[in-house]
Motif scaffolding. Structure first.
Motif, PDB file in Angstrom:
ATOM      1  N   PHE A  20      -9.778   0.720  -4.325  1.00 27.88           N
ATOM      2  CA  PHE A  20      -9.714  -0.852  -3.733  1.00 27.88           C
ATOM      3  C   PHE A  20     -10.638  -0.970  -2.790  1.00 27.88           C
ATOM      4  O   PHE A  20     -10.782  -0.331  -2.000  1.00 27.88           O
ATOM      5  N   ASN A  32      -2.080  -1.319  -3.471  1.00 28.58           N
ATOM      6  CA  ASN A  32      -3.057  -0.147  -3.267  1.00 28.58           C
ATOM      7  C   ASN A  32      -2.589   1.197  -3.139  1.00 28.58           C
ATOM      8  O   ASN A  32      -1.539   1.471  -2.534  1.00 28.58           O
ATOM      9  N   THR A  75       0.936  -1.380   0.064  1.00 27.03           N
ATOM     10  CA  THR A  75      -0.043  -0.018   0.038  1.00 27.03           C
ATOM     11  C   THR A  75       0.903   1.231  -0.025  1.00 27.03           C
ATOM     12  O   THR A  75       1.919   1.527   0.743  1.00 27.03           O
TER      13      THR A  75
END
Lengths: 307, 291
Positions: B231, A57, A29
């Motif tokens: 997401f 992400n 992330t």
């Protein structure tokens, strides 16, 4: 923790050679925060990047340039969006917390001074005139006070709120000191509100990013600005070639060295610069010039990132 | 009515009564009119983008591809977690306060006073608390869990108060009858009080959850600003965004088309709310017993 960072560095080093384009499953992330001006760029980059690397992400927050640096220098984020270079005290905070970082230019932005479309007298304003209107304690309440040739139309002022990078930028360039502004204007963090305000009154004036002018063509009229070398209309060309001064500016991202050691962050950063044109276009900014892009790209390539 | 009305009221009094009724109707009309205008505006603006692509696509900076999937799933994750945490806790607290707590004790009175006051605290204050405690101190970051915990704190007092009202509305004869027949206090609570309190509690709980689902301010603080997330949440520690925040994100963009997407997202939010309220009405009718 240190071992983990070292392992990641090793990965980054291995990938750094000719890793572009291959399908190595990157994951993790990436935390981005900062300027709401730069956020659309980072969001566009995140979106396009995730189409190729679905395992990564990317979170883009908008705490403002200053707020973003606070988080960045506390080690909470990997990348900080900034509509101005980092300030000394912010850099000191980063240093104090052991956060080393790199600065990259990602796009160019122009500030536009706008008036009502029915305003047919103010086609070009000098920076001095702008200063006279916007400086702290200014009592200018009519266009006639700006220039005796202008009609006696009451001046209504609209602008961004004090948290905005646009506000810092405009006050710094026009009034000579960041944050120094007259306070009796209608502030709003939402540029659309400024558009509506300027649209609604003949004597109104406001300022915001150039992209909003293009989006709201017909609703407001952009004024040419004379920074000392004659009147220049705000446009992509004049911002890029540096003639639209002082209200054209570069936009930055700051990446911590620790984060750059992670392969997904390095890949993301490279992607950001390589695809700058489509990213800037989507975010309604002016893409990097070829030189700027090459310079940023060279910088990323040379960075190995150190934990 | 304890005193029967004798003869006809003087005409002046009758006239006053009619006037009062008219004023009440007008007040009702104002509320309904505003709601109708709002609905009309949202439906006409958002209809063009209210389709499956909206929930199939992720949020995007490209107006024509912009969707709300991650925000919608974030909202569902959060609200399920809030319900799972607040309903048992709220009902248990209400039962304690109504059936076990001795109101003569100062600490019980203090708890009561606190709950009443907490229900009136502005939501953004809970956001600051959530940021300091759940996001920072406990290290949950801007996760589903941190957001759900913050919203739970926000609506817990409302659930407690509505459940207490529901318990109080049960005739004492039912409780006393149960005790007189030799049931223990636990049996009385479990078999007489709770089943009879279901309709009122369910209505209160769903209304409280509906409030939680529409909150943007506390989520903005806890989740770390106007975040852009493409997401879906994969667990309670996934970073997330919720529909109100995504709507806020869209309306603050310069392109006109985003206003349409935002209106369509508002329609989705309204549909989720409608579904929850229907559930409340269903539960109320299903479990309602006339005494």
């Amino acid at each position: 923790m240190a071992a983990l960072a070292l392992a990641l560095t090793a990965c980054g080093g291995a990938d750094a050679g000719e890793g572009d384009g291959d399908d190595t499953a990157l994951s993790g992330t990436i935390q981005i925060d900062g300027s709401s001006t730069v956020a659309p760029l980072s969001e566009a980059a995140a979106e396009l990047f995730q189409e190729e690397h679905s395992g990564v992400n990317v979170v883009v927050g908008t705490s403002g340039t200053g707020g973003g640096f606070k988080k960045f220098c506390a080690g909470e984020t990997d990348i900080s969006d900034a509509s101005r270079p980092i300030k000394e005290e912010e850099a000191a905070l980063c240093k104090q917390n052991g956060i080393a970082y790199e600065e990259l230019t990602v796009a160019n932005d122009g500030l536009a001074v706008v008036v009502n479309p029915e305003n047919d007298w103010a086609t070009c304003l000098t920076v001095e005139q702008l200063k006279k209107i916007w400086e702290p304690g200014s009592k200018v309440g009519s266009w006639k006070q700006v220039d005796p040739a202008f009609p006696d139309e009451p001046l209504k002022l609209f602008g961004p709120g004090t948290d905005s990078g646009t506000f810092d930028y405009f006050t710094g360039e026009v009034n000579g000191e960041e944050g120094a502004s007259r306070t009796d204007y209608q502030p709003s963090e939402d540029d659309n509100v400024v558009v509506q305000g300027v649209q609604g009154s003949k004597g109104a004036m406001g300022y915001f990013g150039l992209s909003y002018v293009q989006e709201n063509e017909g609703a407001v009229k952009a004024v040419e600005v004379d920074g000392g070398d004659g009147c220049v209309a705000p446009s992509a060309e004049t911002v890029l070639d540096g003639t639209y001064t002082p209200l054209g500016r570069p936009l930055f991202i700051y990446i911590s060295d620790k984060a750059l050691a992670r392969p997904e962050v390095k890949e993301f950063t490279t992607f950001y610069i390589e695809n700058d044109e489509s990213i800037a276009e989507q975010a309604l900014y002016i893409p990097l010039s070829d030189e700027q892009q090459q310079e940023s790209l060279d910088k990323v390539k040379s960075l190995s990132g150190t934990p | 009515m304890s005193t029967p009305v004798l003869g006809r009221a003087p005409s002046r009094e009758r006239w006053n009564g009619r006037l009062f009724q008219a004023v009440l109707l007008a007040c009702l009309g104002v509320g309904i009119l505003v709601l109708a205008v709002l609905l009309y505006d949202v439906v006409t603006t958002g209809a063009g983008r209210f389709n499956l692509d909206l929930v199939r696509n992720m949020p995007s900076g490209r107006p024509l591809r912009a969707g709300i999937q991650s925000a919608m799933l974030g909202t569902i994750w959060v609200i399920v977690l809030v319900a799972a945490m607040t309903v048992p806790l709220g009902v248990a607290t209400a039962v304690y306060l109504e059936e076990y707590a001795d109101p003569a004790r100062w600490w019980n009175r203090l708890i009561e006073l606190n709950i009443q006051n907490l229900a009136a605290v502005p939501s953004v204050v809970y956001g600051i608390l959530g940021l300091a405690v759940f996001n920072r101190a406990l290290g949950f970051g801007g996760s589903v869990l941190a957001v759900a915990l913050t919203l739970s704190l926000l609506v817990l007092p409302i659930i407690i108060i509505s459940c207490r009202e529901a318990i109080r509305a049960i005739p004492t004869s039912i409780k006393e009858g149960s005790l007189a027949l030799g049931a223990t206090r636990l049996q009385t609570v479990w078999r007489s009080i709770l089943p009879n309190a279901i309709p009122g509690t369910a209505t209160g709980a769903i209304l409280a959850l509906s409030r939680a689902i529409g909150e943007a301010a506390p989520v903005l603080l806890v989740a770390g600003g106007l975040v852009f997330i493409t997401f879906n949440p994969e667990g309670v520690l996934s970073q997330t965004t919720v529909l109100p925040v995504q709507i806020f994100n869209y309306v603050s963009r310069p392109q006109e088309e985003f206003r349409v997407v935002a209106a369509a997202a508002i329609l989705v939010l309204l549909l989720i709310l409608l579904a929850m309220n229907s559930l409340a009405i269903f539960i109320r009718n299903r479990f309602h017993r006339p005494w």
